[in-house]
Design a protein around this motif. Structure first.
Motif, PDB file in Angstrom:
ATOM      1  N   LYS A 159       0.807  -1.221   0.000  1.00 19.55           N
ATOM      2  CA  LYS A 159       0.000   0.000   0.000  1.00 19.55           C
ATOM      3  C   LYS A 159       0.842   1.274   0.000  1.00 19.55           C
ATOM      4  O   LYS A 159       0.286   2.380  -0.063  1.00 19.55           O
ATOM      5  N   ASP A 160       2.174   1.146   0.075  1.00 23.19           N
ATOM      6  CA  ASP A 160       3.030   2.330   0.200  1.00 23.19           C
ATOM      7  C   ASP A 160       2.971   3.225  -1.029  1.00 23.19           C
ATOM      8  O   ASP A 160       2.894   4.448  -0.922  1.00 23.19           O
ATOM      9  N   SER A 161       3.063   2.604  -2.225  1.00 18.23           N
ATOM     10  CA  SER A 161       3.072   3.402  -3.456  1.00 18.23           C
ATOM     11  C   SER A 161       2.652   2.541  -4.635  1.00 18.23           C
ATOM     12  O   SER A 161       3.399   1.650  -5.059  1.00 18.23           O
ATOM     13  N   TYR A 162       1.462   2.797  -5.164  1.00 17.48           N
ATOM     14  CA  TYR A 162       1.007   2.058  -6.343  1.00 17.48           C
ATOM     15  C   TYR A 162       1.874   2.393  -7.558  1.00 17.48           C
ATOM     16  O   TYR A 162       2.142   1.527  -8.396  1.00 17.48           O
ATOM     17  N   ASP A 163       2.316   3.638  -7.659  1.00 16.31           N
ATOM     18  CA  ASP A 163       3.173   4.030  -8.778  1.00 16.31           C
ATOM     19  C   ASP A 163       4.480   3.239  -8.761  1.00 16.31           C
ATOM     20  O   ASP A 163       4.978   2.816  -9.815  1.00 16.31           O
ATOM     21  N   LYS A 164       5.042   3.052  -7.575  1.00 18.36           N
ATOM     22  CA  LYS A 164       6.303   2.312  -7.468  1.00 18.36           C
ATOM     23  C   LYS A 164       6.114   0.862  -7.883  1.00 18.36           C
ATOM     24  O   LYS A 164       6.963   0.281  -8.580  1.00 18.36           O
TER      25      LYS A 164
END
Length: 229
Positions: A148-153
């Motif tokens: 959940k930290d970064s969908y883009d990553k």
């Protein structure tokens, strides 16, 4: 790196059933392949490597004659045979896959299986100009935990492992991104310690481009589970 990915194109002519993609997560320690081996051109080829070699036409195929017997990879996690025009690598996790030509050269230049790419997880194919595509993302343990930290990553890492499909429409790309974000948002551990999404999150270009609110709504998620139609 917290994910690896495998792409499969559908509805287009493929040279092999899987994509040329390489693992980025560690494989388990080597497990014994079947002991049976054939003597080919003076070298022993056996187990899953032999099966793959035969699929590719044996000594009359793209790889030619073997130039070594079965060897253990330097990191101890896999096995391989070299051939006149390439090699076949095997691990218990990835099975046996050939690597040759410019792809092998590039892979070798990046550290072979000890580099960030890891072991081959699919056979070579021709990148089609059309047809649906499925991308299967295999998170590492850290990937599951930090999903959940970064969908883009996550998206960038997935398509850093496989090439972004040619002629993917904006709507298809948007749908696949939303599918990935949905899987990442709603992944959790079951009482038995396994992840509810199992080992992979699937992005499929044929699924419609639904709204973000529909995809991520916790009241609606139990109905579609990120696999809307």
């Amino acid at each position: 790196m917290v994910v690896k990915a495998l792409a499969r194109w559908r509805g287009a002519a493929l040279s092999k059933a899987g994509a040329v993609v390489l693992a980025v997560a560690a494989s388990p320690l080597v497990q014994a392949a079947p002991a049976a081996a054939d003597d080919i051109c003076g070298e022993k080829v056996g187990g899953a490597i032999l099966v793959k070699y035969r699929e590719l036409g044996g000594e009359d195929g793209a790889l030619g004659c073997p130039t070594s017997g079965e060897l253990v990879t330097p990191n101890g996690r896999g096995r391989y045979n070299t051939f006149e025009r390439g090699a076949i690598y095997w691990t218990a996790e990835t099975n046996a896959h050939p690597v040759w030509g410019a792809i092998r050269d590039k892979w070798g230049g990046r550290g072979w299986e000890n580099g960030k790419l890891g072991f081959p997880v699919g056979d070579e194919l021709t990148n089609p100009e059309n047809g649906d595509v499925d991308v299967h993302v295999f998170p590492t343990d850290l990937g599951f935990e930090k999903a959940k930290d970064s969908y883009d990553k996550l998206w960038d890492q997935a398509f850093g492992t496989v090439p972004y499909p040619k002629r993917l429409t904006e709507a298809q790309g948007s749908s696949m991104y939303t599918q990935l974000a949905c899987h990442a948002r709603y992944v959790f551990k079951l009482p038995n310690g396994e992840w509810n999404t199992h080992e992979s999150w699937d992005m499929e270009s044929w699924r419609p481009d639904v709204s973000w609110d529909y995809a991520m709504n916790p009241l609606v998620w139990p109905l579609h589970k990120c696999n809307w139609t």
